[in-house]
Motif scaffolding. Sequence first.
Motif, PDB file in Angstrom:
ATOM      1  N   ILE A  82       2.244 -14.725  -0.041  1.00 42.11           N
ATOM      2  CA  ILE A  82       2.658 -13.322   0.054  1.00 42.11           C
ATOM      3  C   ILE A  82       3.170 -12.773  -1.275  1.00 42.11           C
ATOM      4  CG2 ILE A  82       5.017 -13.853   0.817  1.00 42.11           C
ATOM      5  CD1 ILE A  82       4.735 -11.474   2.793  1.00 42.11           C
ATOM      6  N   ASP A  83       3.738 -13.634  -2.119  1.00 41.94           N
ATOM      7  CA  ASP A  83       4.264 -13.163  -3.396  1.00 41.94           C
ATOM      8  C   ASP A  83       3.156 -12.706  -4.347  1.00 41.94           C
ATOM      9  OD1 ASP A  83       3.815 -16.098  -3.331  1.00 41.94           O
ATOM     10  OD2 ASP A  83       4.198 -15.956  -5.481  1.00 41.94           O
ATOM     11  N   LYS A  84       1.927 -13.189  -4.129  1.00 42.93           N
ATOM     12  CA  LYS A  84       0.797 -12.766  -4.957  1.00 42.93           C
ATOM     13  C   LYS A  84       0.326 -11.359  -4.581  1.00 42.93           C
ATOM     14  CE  LYS A  84      -0.710 -17.562  -5.430  1.00 42.93           C
ATOM     15  NZ  LYS A  84      -1.723 -18.580  -5.040  1.00 42.93           N
ATOM     16  N   ILE A  85       0.709 -10.917  -3.402  1.00 45.15           N
ATOM     17  CA  ILE A  85       0.308  -9.589  -2.915  1.00 45.15           C
ATOM     18  C   ILE A  85       1.432  -8.583  -3.107  1.00 45.15           C
ATOM     19  CG2 ILE A  85      -0.415  -8.294  -0.859  1.00 45.15           C
ATOM     20  CD1 ILE A  85      -1.614 -11.015   0.137  1.00 45.15           C
ATOM     21  N   LEU A  86       2.647  -8.967  -2.740  1.00 44.36           N
ATOM     22  CA  LEU A  86       3.782  -8.042  -2.824  1.00 44.36           C
ATOM     23  C   LEU A  86       4.371  -8.060  -4.228  1.00 44.36           C
ATOM     24  CD1 LEU A  86       5.550  -8.519   0.632  1.00 44.36           C
ATOM     25  CD2 LEU A  86       3.870  -6.806  -0.070  1.00 44.36           C
ATOM     26  N   THR A  87       3.634  -7.472  -5.153  1.00 40.42           N
ATOM     27  CA  THR A  87       4.038  -7.377  -6.551  1.00 40.42           C
ATOM     28  C   THR A  87       4.651  -6.011  -6.825  1.00 40.42           C
ATOM     29  OG1 THR A  87       1.872  -6.529  -7.190  1.00 40.42           O
ATOM     30  CG2 THR A  87       2.161  -8.939  -7.197  1.00 40.42           C
ATOM     31  N   VAL A  88       5.148  -5.824  -8.031  1.00 36.91           N
ATOM     32  CA  VAL A  88       5.688  -4.527  -8.429  1.00 36.91           C
ATOM     33  C   VAL A  88       4.625  -3.435  -8.266  1.00 36.91           C
ATOM     34  CG1 VAL A  88       6.494  -3.177 -10.399  1.00 36.91           C
ATOM     35  CG2 VAL A  88       7.451  -5.444  -9.974  1.00 36.91           C
ATOM     36  N   LYS A  89       3.396  -3.741  -8.668  1.00 31.64           N
ATOM     37  CA  LYS A  89       2.322  -2.753  -8.547  1.00 31.64           C
ATOM     38  C   LYS A  89       2.058  -2.395  -7.088  1.00 31.64           C
ATOM     39  CE  LYS A  89      -0.106  -3.830 -12.859  1.00 31.64           C
ATOM     40  NZ  LYS A  89      -1.370  -4.306 -13.467  1.00 31.64           N
ATOM     41  N   ALA A  90       2.145  -3.374  -6.204  1.00 34.85           N
ATOM     42  CA  ALA A  90       1.929  -3.105  -4.781  1.00 34.85           C
ATOM     43  C   ALA A  90       3.002  -2.164  -4.247  1.00 34.85           C
ATOM     44  CB  ALA A  90       1.933  -4.413  -3.993  1.00 34.85           C
ATOM     45  N   PHE A  91       4.251  -2.382  -4.634  1.00 34.81           N
ATOM     46  CA  PHE A  91       5.331  -1.510  -4.164  1.00 34.81           C
ATOM     47  C   PHE A  91       5.185  -0.102  -4.722  1.00 34.81           C
ATOM     48  CE2 PHE A  91       7.385  -5.613  -3.224  1.00 34.81           C
ATOM     49  CZ  PHE A  91       7.798  -5.359  -1.925  1.00 34.81           C
ATOM     50  N   GLU A  92       4.740   0.028  -5.951  1.00 31.37           N
ATOM     51  CA  GLU A  92       4.538   1.363  -6.508  1.00 31.37           C
ATOM     52  C   GLU A  92       3.383   2.078  -5.806  1.00 31.37           C
ATOM     53  OE1 GLU A  92       4.294   1.087 -10.763  1.00 31.37           O
ATOM     54  OE2 GLU A  92       6.465   0.738 -10.957  1.00 31.37           O
ATOM     55  N   ASN A  93       2.335   1.348  -5.441  1.00 30.13           N
ATOM     56  CA  ASN A  93       1.264   1.946  -4.639  1.00 30.13           C
ATOM     57  C   ASN A  93       1.791   2.420  -3.292  1.00 30.13           C
ATOM     58  OD1 ASN A  93      -0.751   1.538  -6.558  1.00 30.13           O
ATOM     59  ND2 ASN A  93      -1.445  -0.401  -5.674  1.00 30.13           N
ATOM     60  N   ALA A  94       2.650   1.598  -2.682  1.00 27.63           N
ATOM     61  CA  ALA A  94       3.220   1.968  -1.382  1.00 27.63           C
ATOM     62  C   ALA A  94       4.079   3.216  -1.497  1.00 27.63           C
ATOM     63  CB  ALA A  94       4.040   0.805  -0.826  1.00 27.63           C
ATOM     64  N   MET A  95       4.823   3.351  -2.593  1.00 23.16           N
ATOM     65  CA  MET A  95       5.646   4.535  -2.799  1.00 23.16           C
ATOM     66  C   MET A  95       4.781   5.783  -2.959  1.00 23.16           C
ATOM     67  SD  MET A  95       8.381   2.599  -5.276  1.00 23.16           S
ATOM     68  CE  MET A  95       9.234   4.005  -5.947  1.00 23.16           C
ATOM     69  N   ARG A  96       3.661   5.650  -3.668  1.00 25.77           N
ATOM     70  CA  ARG A  96       2.730   6.773  -3.802  1.00 25.77           C
ATOM     71  C   ARG A  96       2.226   7.215  -2.429  1.00 25.77           C
ATOM     72  NH1 ARG A  96       2.762   9.333  -8.787  1.00 25.77           N
ATOM     73  NH2 ARG A  96       2.522   7.799 -10.462  1.00 25.77           N
ATOM     74  N   VAL A  97       1.843   6.245  -1.621  1.00 28.46           N
ATOM     75  CA  VAL A  97       1.322   6.559  -0.288  1.00 28.46           C
ATOM     76  C   VAL A  97       2.412   7.191   0.569  1.00 28.46           C
ATOM     77  CG1 VAL A  97       0.541   5.497   1.874  1.00 28.46           C
ATOM     78  CG2 VAL A  97      -0.571   4.902  -0.297  1.00 28.46           C
ATOM     79  N   LEU A  98       3.618   6.652   0.520  1.00 30.73           N
ATOM     80  CA  LEU A  98       4.742   7.211   1.274  1.00 30.73           C
ATOM     81  C   LEU A  98       4.927   8.686   0.954  1.00 30.73           C
ATOM     82  CD1 LEU A  98       7.360   7.102   2.957  1.00 30.73           C
ATOM     83  CD2 LEU A  98       8.509   6.146   0.936  1.00 30.73           C
ATOM     84  N   LEU A  99       4.857   9.036  -0.313  1.00 37.01           N
ATOM     85  CA  LEU A  99       5.026  10.427  -0.738  1.00 37.01           C
ATOM     86  C   LEU A  99       3.861  11.290  -0.281  1.00 37.01           C
ATOM     87  CD1 LEU A  99       6.277   9.557  -4.313  1.00 37.01           C
ATOM     88  CD2 LEU A  99       7.638  10.769  -2.593  1.00 37.01           C
ATOM     89  N   ALA A 100       2.647  10.756  -0.352  1.00 33.71           N
ATOM     90  CA  ALA A 100       1.450  11.539  -0.057  1.00 33.71           C
ATOM     91  C   ALA A 100       1.237  11.775   1.427  1.00 33.71           C
ATOM     92  CB  ALA A 100       0.217  10.859  -0.647  1.00 33.71           C
ATOM     93  N   ILE A 101       1.815  10.927   2.274  1.00 30.58           N
ATOM     94  CA  ILE A 101       1.637  11.104   3.718  1.00 30.58           C
ATOM     95  C   ILE A 101       2.775  11.918   4.333  1.00 30.58           C
ATOM     96  CG2 ILE A 101       0.274   8.991   3.986  1.00 30.58           C
ATOM     97  CD1 ILE A 101       2.765   7.571   5.017  1.00 30.58           C
ATOM     98  N   GLY A 102       3.764  12.321   3.523  1.00 33.99           N
ATOM     99  CA  GLY A 102       4.927  12.988   4.096  1.00 33.99           C
ATOM    100  C   GLY A 102       5.652  12.043   5.021  1.00 33.99           C
ATOM    101  N   GLY A 103       5.782  10.781   4.584  1.00 35.25           N
ATOM    102  CA  GLY A 103       6.278   9.724   5.449  1.00 35.25           C
ATOM    103  C   GLY A 103       7.764   9.763   5.715  1.00 35.25           C
ATOM    104  N   SER A 104       8.187   8.875   6.579  1.00 35.56           N
ATOM    105  CA  SER A 104       9.572   8.798   7.036  1.00 35.56           C
ATOM    106  C   SER A 104      10.514   8.424   5.902  1.00 35.56           C
ATOM    107  CB  SER A 104       9.672   7.760   8.149  1.00 35.56           C
ATOM    108  OG  SER A 104      11.009   7.470   8.460  1.00 35.56           O
ATOM    109  N   THR A 105      11.697   9.046   5.901  1.00 36.79           N
ATOM    110  CA  THR A 105      12.742   8.672   4.953  1.00 36.79           C
ATOM    111  C   THR A 105      13.167   7.218   5.136  1.00 36.79           C
ATOM    112  OG1 THR A 105      14.350   9.597   6.513  1.00 36.79           O
ATOM    113  CG2 THR A 105      13.677  10.995   4.671  1.00 36.79           C
ATOM    114  N   ASN A 106      13.011   6.692   6.346  1.00 36.21           N
ATOM    115  CA  ASN A 106      13.390   5.302   6.598  1.00 36.21           C
ATOM    116  C   ASN A 106      12.604   4.326   5.742  1.00 36.21           C
ATOM    117  OD1 ASN A 106      15.339   5.469   8.852  1.00 36.21           O
ATOM    118  ND2 ASN A 106      13.638   6.407   9.938  1.00 36.21           N
ATOM    119  N   ALA A 107      11.384   4.689   5.398  1.00 35.43           N
ATOM    120  CA  ALA A 107      10.500   3.745   4.705  1.00 35.43           C
ATOM    121  C   ALA A 107      11.046   3.331   3.353  1.00 35.43           C
ATOM    122  CB  ALA A 107       9.109   4.345   4.556  1.00 35.43           C
ATOM    123  N   ILE A 108      11.755   4.228   2.681  1.00 36.03           N
ATOM    124  CA  ILE A 108      12.273   3.849   1.368  1.00 36.03           C
ATOM    125  C   ILE A 108      13.354   2.781   1.505  1.00 36.03           C
ATOM    126  CG2 ILE A 108      14.015   5.680   1.186  1.00 36.03           C
ATOM    127  CD1 ILE A 108      11.762   4.277  -1.624  1.00 36.03           C
TER     128      ILE A 108
END
Length: 604
Positions: free
Chosen positions: A279-305
Amino acid sequence: MADRSDKRDDKRDDKRDDTPDDKQNDKQAPARATGMKRGLTSYGDQDFSLFLRKAFIKGAGYTDKALNRPVIGIVNTGSAYNPCHGNMPQLIEAVKRGVMLGGGLPMDFPTISIHESFASPTSMYLRNLMSMDTEEMIRAQPMDAVVLIGGCDKTVPAQLMGAASAGTPAIQLITGSMLTGSHRGERVGACTDCRRYWARFRATEIDEEEVADVNNQLVASVGTCSVMGTASTMACVAEALGMTVPGGASPPAVTADRIRVAEETGARAVQMALDGLTIDKILTVKAFENAMRVLLAIGGSTNAIVHLTAIAGRLGHRVDLDTLDRMGKETPVLLDLKPTGQHYMEDFHKAGGMATLLRELKPLLHLDALSVTGRTLGEEIELSGPGYQQDVVRSFSHPIYPQGGLAVLRGNLAPGGAIIKQSAADPALMEHEGRAVVFDDLEDMTSRIDDEALDVTAQDVLVLKNIGPVGAPGMPEAGYIPIPRKLARTGVKDMVRISDGRMSGTAFGTIVLHVTPEAAIGGPLAHVRNGDRIRLSVINREIALLVPQAELHQRALDNPVVRPTAGRGYRKLFLQTVTQADEGVDFDFLQSESLQQDNKAGEK
């Protein structure tokens, strides 16, 4: 994002999984124990431990041929108290089929299951417990990879937190969203429409008969909320992190597509075990930054952060709120789903799901981030094809909202930061100054919010204290403070509301959340009084209490805060070790060792 991964954590299971035979055969590079040989029970004789384990499992009818395959654990979170996971039996059957098609041996096992509406005092209070349960059961039982099946709000983050700490190859399977219902010709779905109809009932716009009728239609099937609440947000975030098979976020719970995703997930888990794709090979800094981009673009829940911060902390990474805010200024909301837009999750799925969104976001993503498929995000986007015409995911030139759904606020009221879901707020209130109407805690709010004698106007700012991680405890979703009934009856739909708690991703309004540090540990919020002036400026990213610093200091001296305590049990553990919102509301001792050391150094 800062990468502070703890390399010692990568080795934490090595000693546990090596048998004496392994060490004798290859002292230079001991082979890692696999299958039924992993994590043998301590009897003082490892050969006997394996002999005894095989004897018991053969009592269930397994053959040596089956036991020689890679073992794939499957986390079973089915519960009569969790209708969001009501399709669990079908999902487990499909995952097992996929595991066997892939050449593995499926072994399902239970952990606790948390449903948002059935957990007291709040599901967030139990998220860390579920993460511990998940981690320890992965560690304790022999498995070469694990399939995490979850859907309801806190279950997916809890599983990812636990799996991140365990370090085993892991893949997430989302249970899927519910179908929408129909009320008197109007399409409805949980839970944005739940809140909308309840607000109408409180304002006496509809009667008890109608609110009872709509109650029967809001949840049309098993599955998670059909809007972009926390469950749907975490489903999209999990796929953005690379933790699901492509297309794993959007299929509704009761569809054949969801079952096929489950089968594919099982087969993929076997290959991950064979490849050693941890799992550490997948959950990298780049993966978290991608997730943050998606969170912002979907108008996602404040809980997600909060959840992303907690997951990242298990691996030694930090989620930086300032980075999130910077990303938000260049990442528009593209997904037209309630509460920010109009559609539901089943519409998103029909529009192509995450592939459609990721195709639009491609210029802002780290395309070299790895996924559970063994391919990069960029490769997966290319494999998804060119897309097709649809009206659920907008283009950059025609967004739902020009900036990301979330904005980070700072100021003397929230030195550690606060969050507002700007895409679901009233534009007229985003720059506002008003008089504070203060509630000391949930009990105080409940007893006075609908009191006709309450001194409140629509221009005031409602302030709710002591619903943070420690104060409640568990940081409940009470930040969605109801509009006082006497104002609701006059047509008031929104007011500025501030708290140190959370709100559901299905909620909407001009609501400032996650005020850090919280009131219960002496944050500035503790010293707000009725009549104080508060200024909200989303443009300036400011939340300010317009009281001189010397006055606030004197208030703190006159009314010192006493941190809540408990005498025993899980509550005692929670209150002693839970962190603030900016650290993910995780237990401090569950963060990676490197992060714990950094935090201690910072305290000095």
